[in-house]
Design a protein around this motif. Structure first.
Motif, PDB file in Angstrom:
ATOM      1  N   ASP A   5       0.846  -1.471  -0.075  1.00 61.18           N
ATOM      2  CA  ASP A   5      -0.144   0.229   0.114  1.00 61.18           C
ATOM      3  C   ASP A   5       1.051   1.213   0.270  1.00 61.18           C
ATOM      4  N   ALA A   6       1.966   1.538   0.729  1.00 58.98           N
ATOM      5  CA  ALA A   6       2.811   2.431   0.779  1.00 58.98           C
ATOM      6  C   ALA A   6       3.748   2.301  -0.360  1.00 58.98           C
ATOM      7  N   GLU A   7       4.118   0.895  -0.979  1.00 56.28           N
ATOM      8  CA  GLU A   7       4.660   1.887  -2.586  1.00 56.28           C
ATOM      9  C   GLU A   7       3.214   1.859  -3.421  1.00 56.28           C
ATOM     10  N   ALA A   8       2.655   1.220  -3.392  1.00 57.93           N
ATOM     11  CA  ALA A   8       1.632   2.150  -4.166  1.00 57.93           C
ATOM     12  C   ALA A   8       1.145   3.680  -4.157  1.00 57.93           C
ATOM     13  N   ARG A   9       1.223   4.053  -2.821  1.00 54.91           N
ATOM     14  CA  ARG A   9       1.093   5.683  -2.466  1.00 54.91           C
ATOM     15  C   ARG A   9       2.535   5.976  -3.374  1.00 54.91           C
ATOM     16  N   TYR A  10       3.297   5.902  -2.905  1.00 55.94           N
ATOM     17  CA  TYR A  10       4.431   6.657  -3.399  1.00 55.94           C
ATOM     18  C   TYR A  10       4.903   6.634  -4.923  1.00 55.94           C
ATOM     19  N   ILE A  11       4.338   5.362  -5.757  1.00 48.50           N
ATOM     20  CA  ILE A  11       4.184   5.484  -6.883  1.00 48.50           C
ATOM     21  C   ILE A  11       3.193   6.187  -7.752  1.00 48.50           C
ATOM     22  N   LYS A  12       2.453   6.140  -6.705  1.00 53.06           N
ATOM     23  CA  LYS A  12       0.564   7.261  -7.671  1.00 53.06           C
ATOM     24  C   LYS A  12       1.285   8.542  -7.107  1.00 53.06           C
ATOM     25  N   LYS A  13       1.829   9.097  -5.682  1.00 52.46           N
ATOM     26  CA  LYS A  13       2.741  10.586  -5.914  1.00 52.46           C
ATOM     27  C   LYS A  13       3.554  10.892  -6.576  1.00 52.46           C
ATOM     28  N   TYR A  14       4.682  10.114  -7.101  1.00 50.20           N
ATOM     29  CA  TYR A  14       5.623  10.600  -7.566  1.00 50.20           C
ATOM     30  C   TYR A  14       6.257  10.469  -9.389  1.00 50.20           C
ATOM     31  N   ARG A  15       4.352   8.979 -10.009  1.00 48.02           N
ATOM     32  CA  ARG A  15       5.068   8.776 -11.177  1.00 48.02           C
ATOM     33  C   ARG A  15       4.711   9.842 -11.950  1.00 48.02           C
ATOM     34  N   ARG A  16       4.097  11.274 -11.829  1.00 47.70           N
ATOM     35  CA  ARG A  16       3.580  12.059 -12.694  1.00 47.70           C
ATOM     36  C   ARG A  16       5.593  12.574 -13.543  1.00 47.70           C
ATOM     37  N   LYS A  17       6.232  12.657 -11.965  1.00 44.47           N
ATOM     38  CA  LYS A  17       7.279  13.800 -12.260  1.00 44.47           C
ATOM     39  C   LYS A  17       8.471  12.614 -12.832  1.00 44.47           C
ATOM     40  N   PHE A  18       8.762  11.791 -12.190  1.00 45.25           N
ATOM     41  CA  PHE A  18       9.721  11.029 -13.095  1.00 45.25           C
ATOM     42  C   PHE A  18       8.863  10.072 -14.192  1.00 45.25           C
ATOM     43  N   LYS A  19       9.249   9.453 -14.713  1.00 45.01           N
ATOM     44  CA  LYS A  19       8.787   8.287 -15.603  1.00 45.01           C
ATOM     45  C   LYS A  19       9.236   7.250 -15.974  1.00 45.01           C
ATOM     46  N   GLY A  20      10.057   7.056 -14.520  1.00 44.00           N
ATOM     47  CA  GLY A  20      10.427   5.265 -14.071  1.00 44.00           C
ATOM     48  C   GLY A  20      10.627   6.046 -12.566  1.00 44.00           C
ATOM     49  N   ARG A  21      10.622   4.852 -12.086  1.00 42.78           N
ATOM     50  CA  ARG A  21      10.790   5.365 -10.321  1.00 42.78           C
ATOM     51  C   ARG A  21      12.367   5.575  -9.661  1.00 42.78           C
ATOM     52  N   PRO A  22      12.310   6.388  -8.944  1.00 38.73           N
ATOM     53  CA  PRO A  22      13.572   7.396  -9.049  1.00 38.73           C
ATOM     54  C   PRO A  22      14.845   6.583  -8.568  1.00 38.73           C
ATOM     55  N   TYR A  23      15.962   6.854  -8.394  1.00 37.18           N
ATOM     56  CA  TYR A  23      17.562   5.789  -8.178  1.00 37.18           C
ATOM     57  C   TYR A  23      18.535   6.328  -7.567  1.00 37.18           C
ATOM     58  N   GLY A  24      18.553   6.319  -6.558  1.00 41.91           N
ATOM     59  CA  GLY A  24      20.396   6.224  -6.316  1.00 41.91           C
ATOM     60  C   GLY A  24      21.180   5.378  -7.306  1.00 41.91           C
ATOM     61  N   ALA A  25      21.983   5.484  -7.599  1.00 45.69           N
ATOM     62  CA  ALA A  25      23.059   4.817  -8.655  1.00 45.69           C
ATOM     63  C   ALA A  25      24.854   4.858  -7.888  1.00 45.69           C
ATOM     64  N   ILE A  26      25.507   4.554  -6.976  1.00 46.00           N
ATOM     65  CA  ILE A  26      26.401   4.550  -7.068  1.00 46.00           C
ATOM     66  C   ILE A  26      27.678   3.562  -7.972  1.00 46.00           C
ATOM     67  N   GLU A  27      28.283   4.795  -8.522  1.00 39.70           N
ATOM     68  CA  GLU A  27      29.212   3.423  -9.697  1.00 39.70           C
ATOM     69  C   GLU A  27      29.763   2.574  -9.120  1.00 39.70           C
ATOM     70  N   HIS A  28      29.911   1.644 -10.348  1.00 37.48           N
ATOM     71  CA  HIS A  28      30.972   0.171  -9.606  1.00 37.48           C
ATOM     72  C   HIS A  28      32.330   0.694  -9.449  1.00 37.48           C
ATOM     73  N   ILE A  29      33.085   1.855 -10.479  1.00 29.76           N
ATOM     74  CA  ILE A  29      34.497   2.487  -9.983  1.00 29.76           C
ATOM     75  C   ILE A  29      34.783   2.565  -8.113  1.00 29.76           C
ATOM     76  N   VAL A  30      33.461   3.223  -7.921  1.00 29.31           N
ATOM     77  CA  VAL A  30      33.555   2.890  -6.607  1.00 29.31           C
ATOM     78  C   VAL A  30      33.937   1.902  -5.199  1.00 29.31           C
ATOM     79  N   VAL A  31      32.193   1.297  -5.699  1.00 31.29           N
ATOM     80  CA  VAL A  31      32.170   0.181  -4.827  1.00 31.29           C
ATOM     81  C   VAL A  31      33.303  -0.720  -5.253  1.00 31.29           C
ATOM     82  N   ASP A  32      33.852  -0.926  -6.100  1.00 35.55           N
ATOM     83  CA  ASP A  32      35.380  -1.858  -5.967  1.00 35.55           C
ATOM     84  C   ASP A  32      36.917  -1.258  -5.922  1.00 35.55           C
ATOM     85  N   SER A  33      36.374  -0.131  -5.236  1.00 38.27           N
ATOM     86  CA  SER A  33      37.350   1.267  -4.914  1.00 38.27           C
ATOM     87  C   SER A  33      38.274   0.800  -3.153  1.00 38.27           C
TER      88      SER A  33
END
Length: 165
Positions: A5-33
Motif C-alpha cells: 500500500d505504501a509503495e502504491a501511494r508512493y508510485i501514484k504520488k511521484y510517477r507523474r514527475k518521473f517516467k520511472g522510479r527514481p533511484y540512487g546509483a553508486i558507480e561500480h568504480i566506487v564500490v570496487d575501490s
C-alpha cells in the motif's frame, strides 16, 4: 498499512514527475575501490542516504543533518559525525559549505560526479575521483589456525581413551 500500500501511494504520488522510479546509483568504480572497502558500516549507510538525494544538478548541495538522517536510520548524532569524518577521510564526499549562522546546514558533494551549480560553494580542495588515491588503511586480520570446537575433550584425552583397554 502494508508495504504494498505504501509503495502504491508512493508510485501514484511521484510517477507523474518521473517516467520511472527514481533511484540512487553508486558507480561500480566506487564500490570496487579501496576507499569504499575501508568504510565502516555506518559510513556506507550514510553514503546511501546522501546518494538518495542526488538529482541531475544538485551535487554539492547534499545534506547530512541529524534531523534528516535520523529518519533514514542513523542511530545517533555521534555515529553520524564519525560516518561523515570517515567518508571525508576516504574522499568519497567533500564538504562544500560548512555549517553557518542562521541554522544553515553543511553541504556535501560526492566526488565521483562533477559539480554543476558552483555558486556559494567552497571547492578549492575538491578533487574529482579522489577516492582512487586512497590506499588500504585497514589492518588485515590475523589468520588464526582453526581449532576443534566440536567437543570439550582435547586430542590428548581422545588418544589416551583409544589406547587404554
Amino acid at each position: 498499512m502494508s508495504f504494498q500500500d505504501a509503495e502504491a501511494r508512493y508510485i501514484k504520488k511521484y510517477r507523474r514527475k518521473f517516467k520511472g522510479r527514481p533511484y540512487g546509483a553508486i558507480e561500480h568504480i566506487v564500490v570496487d575501490s579501496t576507499a569504499y572497502a575501508n568504510l565502516k558500516h555506518s559510513s556506507v549507510r550514510l553514503l546511501n542516504i546522501i546518494v538518495r538525494q542526488l538529482t541531475a544538478t544538485n551535487n554539492g548541495h547534499l545534506q547530512a543533518t541529524w534531523s534528516y538522517c535520523r529518519k533514514k536510520g542513523m542511530g545517533s548524532e555521534n555515529t553520524l559525525r564519525l560516518a561523515i569524518e570517515d567518508l571525508i577521510k576516504n574522499q568519497l564526499i567533500h564538504r562544500t559549505r560548512s555549517r553557518g549562522v542562521n541554522q544553515r546546514p553543511a553541504l556535501y558533494a560526492v566526488t565521483w560526479l562533477t559539480i554543476k551549480e558552483k555558486d556559494g560553494l567552497f571547492l578549492d580542495t575538491f578533487l574529482k575521483d579522489g577516492f582512487l588515491q586512497i590506499k588500504n588503511t585497514t589492518p588485515k586480520k590475523l589468520m588464526v589456525k582453526p581449532t576443534k570446537n566440536c567437543c570439550l575433550r582435547s586430542e590428548k584425552d581422545e588418544n589416551q581413551s583409544i589406547n587404554t583397554p
